[in-house]
Scaffold this motif. Structure first.
Motif, PDB file in Angstrom:
ATOM      1  N   LEU A  13       7.647 -11.531  18.000  1.00 30.77           N
ATOM      2  CA  LEU A  13       6.561 -10.613  17.673  1.00 30.77           C
ATOM      3  C   LEU A  13       6.400 -10.547  16.155  1.00 30.77           C
ATOM      4  O   LEU A  13       7.219 -11.076  15.407  1.00 30.77           O
ATOM      5  CB  LEU A  13       6.846  -9.225  18.251  1.00 30.77           C
ATOM      6  N   LYS A  14       5.363  -9.857  15.716  1.00 25.89           N
ATOM      7  CA  LYS A  14       5.110  -9.779  14.283  1.00 25.89           C
ATOM      8  C   LYS A  14       4.630  -8.386  13.913  1.00 25.89           C
ATOM      9  O   LYS A  14       3.992  -7.705  14.725  1.00 25.89           O
ATOM     10  CB  LYS A  14       4.057 -10.818  13.883  1.00 25.89           C
ATOM     11  N   GLU A  15       4.946  -7.957  12.708  1.00 29.42           N
ATOM     12  CA  GLU A  15       4.453  -6.670  12.229  1.00 29.42           C
ATOM     13  C   GLU A  15       2.930  -6.690  12.177  1.00 29.42           C
ATOM     14  O   GLU A  15       2.327  -7.741  11.949  1.00 29.42           O
ATOM     15  CB  GLU A  15       5.034  -6.347  10.850  1.00 29.42           C
ATOM     16  N   HIS A  29       3.542   4.498   1.593  1.00 34.90           N
ATOM     17  CA  HIS A  29       2.399   5.399   1.684  1.00 34.90           C
ATOM     18  C   HIS A  29       2.285   6.305   0.459  1.00 34.90           C
ATOM     19  O   HIS A  29       3.272   6.558  -0.241  1.00 34.90           O
ATOM     20  CB  HIS A  29       2.531   6.296   2.921  1.00 34.90           C
ATOM     21  N   GLY A  30       1.065   6.836   0.252  1.00 33.38           N
ATOM     22  CA  GLY A  30       0.868   7.894  -0.730  1.00 33.38           C
ATOM     23  C   GLY A  30       1.359   9.219  -0.168  1.00 33.38           C
ATOM     24  O   GLY A  30       2.423   9.713  -0.567  1.00 33.38           O
ATOM     25  N   PRO A  31       0.637   9.832   0.780  1.00 29.53           N
ATOM     26  CA  PRO A  31       1.112  11.081   1.377  1.00 29.53           C
ATOM     27  C   PRO A  31       2.464  10.879   2.065  1.00 29.53           C
ATOM     28  O   PRO A  31       2.612  10.012   2.924  1.00 29.53           O
ATOM     29  CB  PRO A  31       0.027  11.409   2.407  1.00 29.53           C
ATOM     30  N   GLY A  32       3.466  11.642   1.631  1.00 30.42           N
ATOM     31  CA  GLY A  32       4.810  11.525   2.195  1.00 30.42           C
ATOM     32  C   GLY A  32       5.704  10.569   1.447  1.00 30.42           C
ATOM     33  O   GLY A  32       6.921  10.659   1.540  1.00 30.42           O
ATOM     34  N   ASN A  33       5.097   9.585   0.744  1.00 27.45           N
ATOM     35  CA  ASN A  33       5.839   8.662  -0.112  1.00 27.45           C
ATOM     36  C   ASN A  33       6.817   7.775   0.653  1.00 27.45           C
ATOM     37  O   ASN A  33       7.733   7.194   0.068  1.00 27.45           O
ATOM     38  CB  ASN A  33       6.597   9.449  -1.203  1.00 27.45           C
ATOM     39  N   ASN A  34       6.659   7.661   1.955  1.00 27.69           N
ATOM     40  CA  ASN A  34       7.623   6.921   2.753  1.00 27.69           C
ATOM     41  C   ASN A  34       7.319   5.427   2.806  1.00 27.69           C
ATOM     42  O   ASN A  34       6.175   5.001   2.759  1.00 27.69           O
ATOM     43  CB  ASN A  34       7.699   7.487   4.179  1.00 27.69           C
ATOM     44  N   VAL A  35       8.390   4.640   2.926  1.00 31.93           N
ATOM     45  CA  VAL A  35       8.283   3.206   3.156  1.00 31.93           C
ATOM     46  C   VAL A  35       7.967   2.997   4.629  1.00 31.93           C
ATOM     47  O   VAL A  35       8.486   3.720   5.491  1.00 31.93           O
ATOM     48  CB  VAL A  35       9.582   2.498   2.758  1.00 31.93           C
ATOM     49  N   PHE A  36       7.138   1.994   4.937  1.00 28.62           N
ATOM     50  CA  PHE A  36       6.697   1.832   6.320  1.00 28.62           C
ATOM     51  C   PHE A  36       6.573   0.373   6.714  1.00 28.62           C
ATOM     52  O   PHE A  36       6.392  -0.509   5.865  1.00 28.62           O
ATOM     53  CB  PHE A  36       5.333   2.507   6.530  1.00 28.62           C
ATOM     54  N   CYS A  37       6.655   0.132   8.017  1.00 29.17           N
ATOM     55  CA  CYS A  37       6.226  -1.116   8.616  1.00 29.17           C
ATOM     56  C   CYS A  37       5.907  -0.828  10.080  1.00 29.17           C
ATOM     57  O   CYS A  37       6.692  -0.159  10.777  1.00 29.17           O
ATOM     58  CB  CYS A  37       7.283  -2.208   8.517  1.00 29.17           C
ATOM     59  N   TYR A  38       4.750  -1.309  10.537  1.00 26.83           N
ATOM     60  CA  TYR A  38       4.231  -0.977  11.869  1.00 26.83           C
ATOM     61  C   TYR A  38       4.257  -2.190  12.794  1.00 26.83           C
ATOM     62  O   TYR A  38       4.035  -3.328  12.366  1.00 26.83           O
ATOM     63  CB  TYR A  38       2.780  -0.487  11.766  1.00 26.83           C
ATOM     64  N   SER A  84      -5.616  -3.471   8.965  1.00 23.81           N
ATOM     65  CA  SER A  84      -6.701  -4.351   9.397  1.00 23.81           C
ATOM     66  C   SER A  84      -7.507  -3.684  10.509  1.00 23.81           C
ATOM     67  O   SER A  84      -7.050  -2.719  11.129  1.00 23.81           O
ATOM     68  CB  SER A  84      -6.123  -5.663   9.919  1.00 23.81           C
ATOM     69  N   PRO A  85      -8.704  -4.181  10.799  1.00 22.59           N
ATOM     70  CA  PRO A  85      -9.481  -3.652  11.933  1.00 22.59           C
ATOM     71  C   PRO A  85      -8.702  -3.728  13.251  1.00 22.59           C
ATOM     72  O   PRO A  85      -8.798  -2.822  14.089  1.00 22.59           O
ATOM     73  CB  PRO A  85     -10.717  -4.545  11.958  1.00 22.59           C
ATOM     74  N   GLU A  86      -7.914  -4.796  13.427  1.00 26.18           N
ATOM     75  CA  GLU A  86      -7.117  -4.934  14.651  1.00 26.18           C
ATOM     76  C   GLU A  86      -6.031  -3.858  14.725  1.00 26.18           C
ATOM     77  O   GLU A  86      -5.760  -3.303  15.795  1.00 26.18           O
ATOM     78  CB  GLU A  86      -6.487  -6.330  14.704  1.00 26.18           C
ATOM     79  N   THR A  87      -5.415  -3.552  13.586  1.00 24.41           N
ATOM     80  CA  THR A  87      -4.386  -2.508  13.562  1.00 24.41           C
ATOM     81  C   THR A  87      -5.002  -1.143  13.828  1.00 24.41           C
ATOM     82  O   THR A  87      -4.450  -0.332  14.575  1.00 24.41           O
ATOM     83  CB  THR A  87      -3.650  -2.510  12.211  1.00 24.41           C
TER      84      THR A  87
END
Length: 298
Positions: A218-220, A227-236, A282-285
């Motif tokens: 699979l892929k992210e 992020h700006g709000p919350g300042n957290n690092v992310f990956c979906y 992206s639009p898909e996300t």
């Protein structure tokens, strides 16, 4: 004040129970703690009995969202306050016949989501067997709403949450403790689950999580970024049932309530991802995060 202490777990409906359960156990890093023919519960590395449960169903959607309370007195008092405000009680206060036991109640929010308030739920005291990826607890849940102002009014005015920040008038981040947000609402065309975020310890662990998912074929779908709000690092990512989930770390905490002022963030690419590596979704996300319309509790 209702007296909610923390986000406890999320329960999801799924038409692909086995495939989804295998993913969370074998790829995502959670441990199975309870299983029946129609439901599976998973714990993280923290003491919470479970942070995710999957329930067999013909369609996807929120089964319920659970928050913690201090004790039985707090739960009983919450029931009184909710009833006085005309909130529909789905299950009155009682000892719970579910994984983790405890004492709690369930009610329906203005968009028909089932919310559970519970106390005295069993916790894990045995040592977690460490892996290269160790999701600790449920960091936050983002929900799509058709009326963001009504959602804010209910969750702050009735349940006692506080607004931490806004992303223009599109998203609102609200908290029940020091963490910047436990839930967030996104203005949308229908009610649904937007995404579910799992706390990991470090950015290194988050990157190992990306590697694990990639090795599973699979892929992210967005990230890594910050992020700006919350300042957290992310990956979906997206799970086998189509739900969007996130590894996250370093979310802001609010140590001094008297000094915090909610602000309105512009919805611009460099604030959606401060690193400018992932850019905006992206639009898909965005389509994946929109989910399928969920009528809620019947």
């Amino acid at each position: 004040m209702i007296g909610i202490t923390h986000l406890r777990h999320i329960a999801l409906r799924t038409p692909v129970l086995k495939e989804q359960a295998d993913f969370y156990e074998q790829v995502w890093g959670l441990d199975k703690v309870d299983e029946t023919e129609d439901a599976v519960c998973f714990r993280g590395a923290g003491p919470e009995h479970h942070i995710l449960s999957l329930h067999r169903d013909d369609s996807v959607g929120l089964h319920h969202l659970s928050f913690g309370m201090v004790d039985k007195q707090a739960v009983d008092r919450a029931a009184e306050l909710l009833a006085a405000k005309g909130v529909r009680i789905v299950t009155p206060p009682q000892y719970l016949d579910e994984a983790g036991k405890g004492y709690g109640l369930r009610f329906a929010d203005p968009e028909n989501r089932v919310i559970e308030l519970s106390c005295w739920v069993e916790i894990h005291t045995s040592e977690w067997k460490r892996k290269n990826m160790n999701p600790v607890y449920l960091n936050h849940v983002v929900l799509n709403t058709v009326d963001i102002d009504r959602a804010v009014e209910f969750y702050t005015g009735v349940l006692g949450f506080k607004v931490s920040d806004w992303s223009e008038h599109q998203m609102v981040f609200i908290r029940c403790n020091k963490r910047h947000h436990s839930i967030s609402f996104n203005q949308a065309a229908h009610t649904s689950v937007n995404h579910i975020a799992y706390e990991v310890g470090t950015v290194d662990e988050l990157m190992r999580g990306i590697s694990n998912v990639r090795k599973a074929g699979l892929k992210e779908i967005w990230g890594p970024g910050r992020h700006g709000p919350g300042n957290n690092v992310f990956c979906y990512f997206q799970d086998p049932a189509g739900y969007v989930m996130e590894y996250t770390c370093y979310l802001d905490t609010i140590e001094d309530e008297s000094k915090w002022e909610a602000k309105v963030w512009k919805r611009v690419p460099h604030l959606m991802d401060r690193w400018m590596v992932a850019g905006p979704p992206s639009p898909e996300t965005r389509a994946a995060m929109a989910g399928k319309p969920d009528p809620g509790w019947a």
